[in-house]
Design a protein around this motif. Structure first.
Motif, PDB file in Angstrom:
ATOM      1  N   ILE A  18       0.886  -1.161   0.000  1.00  0.00           N
ATOM      2  CA  ILE A  18       0.000   0.000   0.000  1.00  0.00           C
ATOM      3  C   ILE A  18       0.923   1.210   0.000  1.00  0.00           C
ATOM      4  CG2 ILE A  18      -1.857   1.253   1.131  1.00  0.00           C
ATOM      5  CD1 ILE A  18      -2.667  -1.226   2.565  1.00  0.00           C
ATOM      6  N   ASP A  19       0.785   2.026  -1.010  1.00  0.00           N
ATOM      7  CA  ASP A  19       1.729   3.118  -1.247  1.00  0.00           C
ATOM      8  C   ASP A  19       1.045   4.440  -0.867  1.00  0.00           C
ATOM      9  OD1 ASP A  19       3.375   5.061  -2.238  1.00  0.00           O
ATOM     10  OD2 ASP A  19       3.631   4.141  -4.210  1.00  0.00           O
ATOM     11  N   PRO A  20       1.390   5.026   0.298  1.00  0.00           N
ATOM     12  CA  PRO A  20       0.597   6.156   0.785  1.00  0.00           C
ATOM     13  C   PRO A  20       0.978   7.525   0.220  1.00  0.00           C
ATOM     14  CG  PRO A  20       2.174   5.467   2.440  1.00  0.00           C
ATOM     15  CD  PRO A  20       2.385   4.568   1.260  1.00  0.00           C
ATOM     16  N   HIS A  21       1.768   7.563  -0.832  1.00  0.00           N
ATOM     17  CA  HIS A  21       1.967   8.848  -1.524  1.00  0.00           C
ATOM     18  C   HIS A  21       2.611   8.608  -2.877  1.00  0.00           C
ATOM     19  CE1 HIS A  21       2.461  13.069  -2.322  1.00  0.00           C
ATOM     20  NE2 HIS A  21       3.740  12.885  -2.550  1.00  0.00           N
ATOM     21  N   ILE A 132       0.752  -4.931  -5.779  1.00  0.00           N
ATOM     22  CA  ILE A 132       0.276  -3.666  -5.196  1.00  0.00           C
ATOM     23  C   ILE A 132      -1.192  -3.816  -4.804  1.00  0.00           C
ATOM     24  CG2 ILE A 132      -0.035  -1.186  -5.546  1.00  0.00           C
ATOM     25  CD1 ILE A 132       2.022  -1.348  -7.798  1.00  0.00           C
ATOM     26  N   LYS A 133      -1.481  -3.516  -3.581  1.00  0.00           N
ATOM     27  CA  LYS A 133      -2.859  -3.556  -3.085  1.00  0.00           C
ATOM     28  C   LYS A 133      -3.559  -2.224  -3.362  1.00  0.00           C
ATOM     29  CE  LYS A 133      -6.088  -4.920   0.089  1.00  0.00           C
ATOM     30  NZ  LYS A 133      -6.907  -6.127  -0.059  1.00  0.00           N
ATOM     31  N   ALA A 134      -2.847  -1.127  -3.149  1.00  0.00           N
ATOM     32  CA  ALA A 134      -3.450   0.187  -3.359  1.00  0.00           C
ATOM     33  C   ALA A 134      -2.352   1.237  -3.427  1.00  0.00           C
ATOM     34  CB  ALA A 134      -4.414   0.521  -2.223  1.00  0.00           C
ATOM     35  N   VAL A 135      -2.619   2.311  -4.188  1.00  0.00           N
ATOM     36  CA  VAL A 135      -1.708   3.457  -4.217  1.00  0.00           C
ATOM     37  C   VAL A 135      -2.496   4.736  -4.006  1.00  0.00           C
ATOM     38  CG1 VAL A 135       0.055   2.456  -5.737  1.00  0.00           C
ATOM     39  CG2 VAL A 135      -1.884   3.664  -6.737  1.00  0.00           C
ATOM     40  N   PHE A 136      -1.922   5.614  -3.196  1.00  0.00           N
ATOM     41  CA  PHE A 136      -2.505   6.943  -3.054  1.00  0.00           C
ATOM     42  C   PHE A 136      -2.154   7.758  -4.301  1.00  0.00           C
ATOM     43  CE2 PHE A 136      -3.256   7.655   1.737  1.00  0.00           C
ATOM     44  CZ  PHE A 136      -3.515   6.318   1.954  1.00  0.00           C
ATOM     45  N   THR A 137      -3.098   8.576  -4.729  1.00  0.00           N
ATOM     46  CA  THR A 137      -2.842   9.469  -5.858  1.00  0.00           C
ATOM     47  C   THR A 137      -3.032  10.915  -5.376  1.00  0.00           C
ATOM     48  OG1 THR A 137      -5.159   9.195  -6.494  1.00  0.00           O
ATOM     49  CG2 THR A 137      -3.538   7.757  -7.560  1.00  0.00           C
ATOM     50  N   SER A 138      -2.367  11.843  -6.033  1.00  0.00           N
ATOM     51  CA  SER A 138      -2.331  13.237  -5.570  1.00  0.00           C
ATOM     52  C   SER A 138      -3.146  14.122  -6.487  1.00  0.00           C
ATOM     53  CB  SER A 138      -0.884  13.744  -5.565  1.00  0.00           C
ATOM     54  OG  SER A 138      -0.103  12.989  -4.667  1.00  0.00           O
ATOM     55  N   HIS A 139      -4.089  14.834  -5.915  1.00  0.00           N
ATOM     56  CA  HIS A 139      -4.972  15.636  -6.741  1.00  0.00           C
ATOM     57  C   HIS A 139      -5.059  17.067  -6.266  1.00  0.00           C
ATOM     58  CE1 HIS A 139      -6.157  11.942  -8.700  1.00  0.00           C
ATOM     59  NE2 HIS A 139      -6.152  11.397  -7.501  1.00  0.00           N
ATOM     60  N   VAL A 418      -0.566   1.924   7.808  1.00  0.00           N
ATOM     61  CA  VAL A 418      -1.125   2.752   6.741  1.00  0.00           C
ATOM     62  C   VAL A 418      -2.641   2.619   6.740  1.00  0.00           C
ATOM     63  CG1 VAL A 418      -1.004   3.304   4.280  1.00  0.00           C
ATOM     64  CG2 VAL A 418       0.970   2.264   5.426  1.00  0.00           C
ATOM     65  N   VAL A 419      -3.113   1.389   6.866  1.00  0.00           N
ATOM     66  CA  VAL A 419      -4.564   1.149   6.912  1.00  0.00           C
ATOM     67  C   VAL A 419      -5.183   1.887   8.088  1.00  0.00           C
ATOM     68  CG1 VAL A 419      -6.332  -0.623   7.271  1.00  0.00           C
ATOM     69  CG2 VAL A 419      -4.392  -1.078   5.737  1.00  0.00           C
ATOM     70  N   GLU A 420      -4.546   1.785   9.230  1.00  0.00           N
ATOM     71  CA  GLU A 420      -5.078   2.372  10.462  1.00  0.00           C
ATOM     72  C   GLU A 420      -5.032   3.903  10.416  1.00  0.00           C
ATOM     73  OE1 GLU A 420      -6.422   0.998  13.093  1.00  0.00           O
ATOM     74  OE2 GLU A 420      -6.439   2.749  14.424  1.00  0.00           O
ATOM     75  N   LEU A 421      -3.853   4.455  10.082  1.00  0.00           N
ATOM     76  CA  LEU A 421      -3.694   5.915  10.092  1.00  0.00           C
ATOM     77  C   LEU A 421      -4.653   6.588   9.129  1.00  0.00           C
ATOM     78  CD1 LEU A 421      -2.132   8.559  10.815  1.00  0.00           C
ATOM     79  CD2 LEU A 421      -0.581   8.002   8.938  1.00  0.00           C
TER      80      LEU A 421
END
Lengths: 428, 428, 428
Positions: A18-21, A132-139, A418-421
Motif C-alpha cells: 500500500i503506497d501512501p503517496h 500492489i494492493k493500493a496506491v494513493f494518488t495526488s490531486h 497505513v490502513v489504520e492511520l
C-alpha cells in the motif's frame, strides 16, 4: 546480505504494497513508452548533471530521441540507487538479464522495451508482478476522479498551491472554477476550501497533502487582515513576506480544520526550496537548506490535537527531529524517506534510529512518490532491503526475536499502520 | 554480536560503574513500586504517543492503576531501546525470563514485581547486581544532603533555575531561603551564589550542572544594569529577551567563577527547548531545534580556561561540533549521549566518530540520567554494547590491537576519566 | 576487513595518487626533521587538547624539543585516525614495526627517525613508496614557482585573503607588489586580479581555491560603491559587515570570471570559522558552526554555468546538501572530506551516500591537505580503506558487480575524474 537478511527480505517482499503517496495518474497509471519512465526527474536531472546537453530532452524533441538521450547517459550513474530502480524494472517487468548494467546496449534496450510497453495488459502486468494492493494518488483541485477504481487508487488532496501561492491568478481561478464560489474575502475563501474538501470526500479522500518550505513562519492574522489580503491578491498586487506567511497560515489552518471535521490526516512534506537552480531541467531545480526545523510546526500540531500529521522530511539531518516529534507528539507520525533522503545509506540510518525509539504504530514505512506504476516495486524493494537488514541485525540477532515476530513488525510498519492511520477500507 | 564483540562486552561489563549524571534521590535511591519505575518520562511519553489516554496516569489515579496503564501500552513500543531497559530490569533484577517481551502478561508482571519491590534489601540488591561504584546526584538549592553516603552519592549542583529563571518568584525565594541573603542587586546575588557553592562543597561537590537552551545568546551587561534587572525581577516585571540573556549570562559566568575557585567542572547539557508540546504528559513536552550550535559558548570556554567543561548535546547533528570543540579546546570534554540522542544507532555513530578523533582523556563515556537506581545498569549496558562493537571492529580487528589494550581504553573512557575530570576520591 | 575488502583495497592502493589539494611547498616538499611532521596542526592541537602545556612548542623552543613534546603526548591520542597517519609513516617510510604504538619509546623513535630524515634521497623515497603521480600546491600571490617540476607539482591559486581580507594593509600591499598595479578603485582591482591569474597560467594553473565562512552573504554592489570601498580600505577604515560582504562578493565574482576565461575550476572549501579559540596553538583555533548552508552559493553557481565548482565541506551534517547540489547542478562536484569531517567514520557514511546518489563523474574522491609529502600516502590510504569497504559491501556483494568493475569505479573517483575536471596533461 546474509542468509538471515535474505530470508527476512523474501518474507517482507510478500507483504502487499500500500503506497501512501504517489503522483500516479489513475487514468494512465503505467508507462506507454520508455520516455514515460525516463522522464522521471531523477533521470533527467542525473543525466544533465553528468554532462547531457539539456536541449536533448526539450519539449520539441520526439519522445524516442529523448529516451535515447537518457539511456546513453545512464551508465554514467550506474552506481546510484536511482539507476538501480530502472535496472530492476528491466529485470522484473521486461525480463532482461539481471546484469544488464554491465553490458549496456541502448539500441537493444529500446527495441526490447518499447514493444513490450505497447502490450494491452501492460498496466495489469505491472500491478500483478508488483503485488500492489493500493496506491494513493495526488490531486490538486480539478482532477477528474469519476470512473476510477477507488478500491485501488486512493485520492489525496494536494494543497501546495492553495497554501503557498494564493497570489497566483491561475491558482485563484482554478479554485473559483472548481467550487463556483467567488473568493473575495476570508469567509468566501473558507467556504471554497469547504467545498473542495466536500467534493473529494465523495471519492473516499484519505489525506490532505502539502509540501512546506523550510522558511515558512506561521503567522496569525485577523479576519479583517485576511479580507485585505484576498483583495490585494485579486488586484494583482504582491504580498510582503510577512503577508505571504499570514495567508499561508490562514489557509493551512483552515485546511487542518477541514481535516479534523472529515477525520482526514494531513501529510506534510517538509523542507524543499523550489526553483533554486536557474539552469536545471524540469523538476530538477529544487533543493533544500539543511538549516530547517520542525519547531515552527508545533503551532499546527498543538492547535489540532485530533488531526493526525504524518510528516516526511527532505533532509537527512532532520530525521532526528522527526523522531523526537513523533516520539513526543501523540498526533505526529514519521512517514517514509523523501526525495533527497530516499537513498539506501540514509534509509538504513534513519529507519534504524526510528525503530530504536518510536512506538511501532508511529512509523509509516515508505511511499514511492512514483509518477507511474513501474516505480512502485523497485522503490519499495530498496526500502524493504534496508528494513530486512535492520530486523536481522538489531532484532533477530541482537535481541533473539523470532523471524515471525520481526515480520509482524515489518507488516505493521508497511501495511497495518497505513490502513489504520488513513482509515482505509477495502471492499471485496 | 560476534564472538569477539561478546568477549569484549563481557570484559567491559565488569568495569564498575561510576555514573557522572543522574537524578537519583540519595534518600530514596531505588523504586518501591512499579510506578516508581514506569513513571520515567520515557515510558509515560511513549505510552501517550502510541495512543494511551493521558488521563489514565493523572495524579488522582492510584499508582498501581497508573503502572498497569503503562504496562498495557508497552508492547506497542517493544521494538525500542527504552523498552529494552525495562525488559532487562525484569530479567536482571526480577529474575523473569529473557524472552518476556514475546509473551507479555501484565497481571503476571505486576504480581511478580510489586512484591519483590517490597523486600527490605531491594536497593542493596540493585547496587549489587549493577556493580555501581558511585552515582552523581543532582541538587538544586535546598536538598538535604546530611546523612547520605558521600562515598557512593556524589553531589552536583543543578543550576538551570538560577541561570534561566531569575524572573521566577519561587526561584528567588528559594535562593534567599537557602542562603539567608537578601538578593537586591548584582553584588548580593553574587554573594548568594558564593554561599550556595560553599554550602555544597562541604559535601564534596563534584560538578555544577546546567542545561542551556539552543537560543541562549551570551550578552554582557554592566553591574549597574544587573542591579536594575534584579530590581525589575523583584518588582515582578518580566525581562525583555535581551535582558533575559544578560541576566543568564551574569549568573552563568558568576557560577563559572565559583567553579574555577573550587576546581569544580561545569557540566553543560546543551540544546533543549522546554514546554513545546501543549498536550504532553509531565516531562514529555520538551524538544529540540536541530539548528543549534555550540559556537555561542566559545565566550564561556575562552573566559574560563581553568574550568573544565564536560558538554553533552541533545541533537545527533551536533555531535560533530562537540567533537571539534573537544578536539581543539583544552577545557571542553565530550560527555555521554543525552536524551534524544541516547539511542544505540546514534551512540554507535557518535562514539565511533569521537574515538576516531579525540584524545582518550577528552571522552567521558556515559551517564544514565536515571531517576532511580534500576535504570543505571541497563542504560550503561546499552552503551557498553556499542562500545564493544566499535572496539572489536575498529581497534582489535581493524588495527590489530590486543583485547587487553582495547579494554584499557574502555576503562579510561568509562572510569578513569570520570575520576580524573571530577577529582573523585574514594575512601576505604 | 573481509578478504574481499582486503582484495579490493590492495587493488585500489595501486592506483597512482593525484592529490588535488595540498599545502606542500614544492621547494621543500618533504620533512627534514620530525618537527616538520609533528608541527602539523592536527598533532599540536591534539597534544594541547590532551594536556600539553602550549609553551613546550612555542617558537623559542628548539625543534627537537618541540618534536619530543608532541611525541610524549601522542600515546594519549593513539586511538585516533590522526595518530594512525603518523604510525603508518613510521612503518611505511621509516621501517619501524607495525605495532609501534603498543610499545611507544620516544627516544628510540627520535634516534631512529631524525637520522633517516637527513638522507639525501628522503623526498624521492617518499614519492617512490607513496606512488604519487602529482600533487596540487596552494599559492597565494607571491610564491616563486620557477624551476619546480610542473609535471608533478600542479599550482592552484589560493585566494582566501583577496576574497575575505581586502581590509588588510598587508594583503593589499602584496597584491600591488605582485602585479605592479596601483589598486585604487574597482577597475584597477579587476585589472590586478587579471594579472594575478595571467601570471599563474604560465605555470599551468589548475585551480583557483578559496575557503569561505558559513556566514558569508553574497551581496552585489555597484561599481561606484566598490570604488568607495577600495578607497575606504586604503584610508585604513574598517568595513561594515554588509560592506565586507559586498567587497568579498565583488572579488569572488571577478575571480570566477577569470576562472571562466581560463577554464580553471574554482575549488570552494566551505564552512570554517577562523580564530574562535583564544588559547589555542597555531592553526588550532578554527572551528565551524553546523548551522551553515550552501544555499547562499546558488548565486555563484547560477551566475557561472561554465565554471566547474568542486566543493568541500567542513561539517558532516552538510554532506547531504553537498550531495543534493552535486546531483542537481551540472557544474558542482563533491570533492573529498575536509578537515573535521576527514575521519573514517564520517568518510564511510558521507562517501556511501555520495555513491548511492551521484553520477560517477561528479565525485572527486580525496585530497590530502598535507603540509609535507609524508602525509599524502597515509591519508589517501585511510580514504581508500573506506572506499574498499563500500565497494565490497554495496557493489560487489550487494549488486553482484565484478571486482574489475568496482576497481574501474574507484579509478574514476580517484584518478580519471581529477584529470578530467582539472584538465591535467602529463608529459612523458
Amino acid at each position: 546480505m546474509t542468509d538471515l537478511e535474505k530470508s527476512l527480505f523474501t518474507k517482507i517482499d510478500k507483504i502487499p504494497i500500500i503506497d501512501p503517496h504517489s503522483h500516479i495518474d489513475p487514468h494512465k497509471p503505467a508507462a506507454r513508452s520508455l520516455w514515460d519512465i525516463l522522464s522521471y526527474p531523477y533521470y533527467t536531472s542525473l543525466s544533465h548533471s553528468s554532462g547531457m546537453d539539456p536541449d536533448r530532452i526539450k519539449y520539441t524533441v520526439p519522445d524516442d530521441a529523448r529516451a535515447r538521450a537518457i539511456l546513453q547517459y545512464m551508465p554514467g550513474f550506474a552506481s546510484t540507487a536511482q539507476f538501480r530502480w530502472f535496472a530492476d524494472m528491466l529485470t522484473d517487468f521486461f525480463d532482461l538479464p539481471a546484469d544488464i548494467s554491465a553490458d549496456w546496449n541502448v539500441d537493444a534496450i529500446i527495441d526490447h522495451c518499447e514493444s513490450r510497453l505497447q502490450s494491452a495488459d501492460w498496466s495489469a502486468h505491472i500491478k500483478n508482478v508488483s503485488n500492489i494492493k493500493a496506491v494513493f494518488t495526488s490531486h490538486p483541485l480539478k482532477d477528474d476522479l469519476d470512473g476510477i477504481d477507488l478500491n485501488f487508487y486512493i485520492p489525496s488532496l494536494r494543497v501546495d498551491d492553495l497554501v503557498l501561492s494564493f497570489e497566483s491568478k491561475e491558482v485563484r481561478a482554478r479554485l473559483i472554477e472548481t467550487t463556483d464560489i467567488q473568493v473575495t474575502n476570508a469567509n468566501s475563501l473558507r467556504l471554497a476550501l469547504h467545498k473542495v474538501f466536500d467534493r473529494l470526500t465523495r471519492y473516499n479522500l484519505a489525506a490532505c497533502t502539502t509540501s512546506l518550505p523550510p522558511d515558512l513562519s506561521l503567522s496569525f492574522a485577523s479576519e479583517t487582515k485576511i479580507d485585505g489580503l484576498v483583495a490585494k491578491a485579486t488586484r494583482g498586487d504582491f504580498f510582503t513576506p510577512e503577508e505571504r506567511n499570514q495567508m499561508a497560515t490562514f489557509t493551512l489552518f483552515e485546511l487542518a480544520q477541514r481535516c479534523q471535521e472529515h477525520q482526514v490526516p494531513m501529510h506534510i512534506l517538509f523542507g524543499v526550496i523550489r526553483d533554486v537552480y536557474d539552469h536545471g531541467v524540469i523538476n530538477g531545480t529544487d533543493l533544500f537548506d539543511q538549516r530547517c526545523s520542525l519547531v515552527e510546526l508545533h503551532k499546527l500540531f498543538n492547535a489540532f490535537p485530533n488531526v493526525k500529521f504524518p510528516v516526511s522530511v527532505i533532509s537527512h539531518a532532520q530525521n532526528h527531529e522527526l523522531i523526537a516529534y513523533a516520539w513526543i507528539y501523540h498526533n505526529v507520525y514519521a512517514q517514509g524517506h523523501w526525495w533527497y533522503s530516499n537513498l539506501p545509506a540514509f534509509i538504513f540510518d534513519d529507519l534504524c534510529a526510528r525503530m530504536h525509539s518510536l512506538p511501532a504504530n508511529k512509523m509509516i514505512g515508505y511511499f514511492s512518490d512514483a509518477h507511474s506504476l513501474e516505480f512502485v516495486l523497485p522503490k519499495f524493494r530498496m526500502y524493504k532491503k534496508e528494513l530486512a537488514k535492520i530486523l536481522a541485525r538489531e532484532y533477530v540477532t541482537g535481541l533473539n526475536w523470532s523471524e515471525e515476530r520481526a515480520i509482524e513488525l515489518a507488516y505493521d510498519i508497511l501495511y497495518n499502520n497505513v490502513v489504520e492511520l488513513y482509515g482505509l477500507r477495502f471492499e471485496g
